[in-house]
Design an enzyme around this catalytic site. Structure first.
Site, PDB file in Angstrom:
ATOM      1  N   ALA A  58    -161.049  14.733  45.562  1.00  0.00           N
ATOM      2  CA  ALA A  58    -162.229  13.956  45.951  1.00  0.00           C
ATOM      3  C   ALA A  58    -161.797  12.707  46.706  1.00  0.00           C
ATOM      4  O   ALA A  58    -160.661  12.249  46.583  1.00  0.00           O
ATOM      5  CB  ALA A  58    -163.027  13.563  44.710  1.00  0.00           C
ATOM      6  N   GLN A 107    -156.710  20.477  50.180  1.00  0.00           N
ATOM      7  CA  GLN A 107    -155.377  19.887  50.107  1.00  0.00           C
ATOM      8  C   GLN A 107    -154.640  20.319  48.848  1.00  0.00           C
ATOM      9  O   GLN A 107    -155.242  20.605  47.813  1.00  0.00           O
ATOM     10  CB  GLN A 107    -155.474  18.358  50.162  1.00  0.00           C
ATOM     11  N   VAL A 136    -156.145  14.150  45.620  1.00  0.00           N
ATOM     12  CA  VAL A 136    -156.126  14.411  47.064  1.00  0.00           C
ATOM     13  C   VAL A 136    -157.567  14.294  47.543  1.00  0.00           C
ATOM     14  O   VAL A 136    -158.510  14.344  46.740  1.00  0.00           O
ATOM     15  CB  VAL A 136    -155.553  15.803  47.398  1.00  0.00           C
ATOM     16  N   SER A 137    -157.735  14.144  48.846  1.00  0.00           N
ATOM     17  CA  SER A 137    -159.061  13.801  49.366  1.00  0.00           C
ATOM     18  C   SER A 137    -160.067  14.943  49.391  1.00  0.00           C
ATOM     19  O   SER A 137    -161.265  14.718  49.311  1.00  0.00           O
ATOM     20  CB  SER A 137    -158.934  13.198  50.769  1.00  0.00           C
ATOM     21  N   ASP A 138    -159.596  16.186  49.541  1.00  0.00           N
ATOM     22  CA  ASP A 138    -160.554  17.287  49.582  1.00  0.00           C
ATOM     23  C   ASP A 138    -159.959  18.548  48.968  1.00  0.00           C
ATOM     24  O   ASP A 138    -158.758  18.630  48.702  1.00  0.00           O
ATOM     25  CB  ASP A 138    -161.041  17.560  51.012  1.00  0.00           C
TER      26      ASP A 138
END
Length: 212
Positions: free
Chosen positions: A41, A17, A12-14
């Site tokens: 990340a 999440q 996931v992006s951050d």
């Protein structure tokens, strides 16, 4: 081939999440929880600790599940490079669950040279889509920030000042101010009582003194 393993890669992006949806898919497919590698990340590059850890343990014949190609990454050239490294140099396999009827590297390998050509074409298309989606997201974020700034909205952490202190902080400030001025307590002790860092402390003290 013996001693082959099945892995899952989740991204996931951050940090805020949740990965539960992807995790559950991997477990349902029979992937051992210790063989699920999770990164929180950006997909802009492949400098991610868990992805690199996964690459270090992949061996010939292993199988890696991904929920979608954009979970692997969102950089067109690097997606192709990483995919081909895993499937052709390491001779492991990747299955994209979102397109599993089509995107299963084992099927392409079974088709020989024609399969390799088809795989490259499909991979290029999906990698392009993944990169363009990231560019759209970044553009929307930039536009949102620009609008917020134009409207005078503060971005980032709220600025601490005298008016934003809690009732307890204000009471502690008034109760200990004189003791600090007469050096009965140190600045560090006063900051600790108020729960403030140095810069915020002196800014608020200045505002307090001006208001007296």
């Amino acid at each position: 081939m013996t001693n082959t393993k099945t892995f899952g890669y989740v991204r996931v992006s951050d940090k805020g999440q949740n990965t539960d949806r992807q995790d559950i898919k991997m477990v349902e497919l029979g992937v051992d929880e210790r063989d699920i590698f999770i990164d929180k990340a950006s997909g802009k590059d492949f400098d991610r600790p868990q992805y690199q850890a996964l690459k270090s343990v992949i061996r010939e014949g292993d199988l890696i599940y991904l929920d979608a190609l954009d979970r692997l990454g969102r950089n067109y050239d690097e997606i192709k490079t990483e995919w081909q490294f895993i499937t052709r140099k390491l001779n492991a396999d990747i299955v994209i669950l979102e397109n599993k009827e089509l995107f299963d590297s084992r099927k392409f390998k079974s088709m020989g040279d024609m399969g390799k050509l088809m795989e490259d074409q499909f991979l290029s298309l999906l990698a392009y889509v993944a990169e363009q989606e990231r560019k759209k997201l970044l553009k929307r974020q930039a536009e949102g920030i620009a609008v917020a700034k134009a409207q005078g909205k503060h971005l980032g952490r709220p600025q601490l000042n005298l008016s934003t202190l809690s009732k307890q902080q204000r009471a502690d400030l008034e109760a200990n101010y004189q003791a600090w001025k007469t050096k009965e307590i140190t600045g560090v002790q006063f900051m600790e009582k108020l729960g403030l860092k140095k810069n915020s402390f002196y800014k608020i003290i200045g505002e307090f003194e001006e208001s007296k």
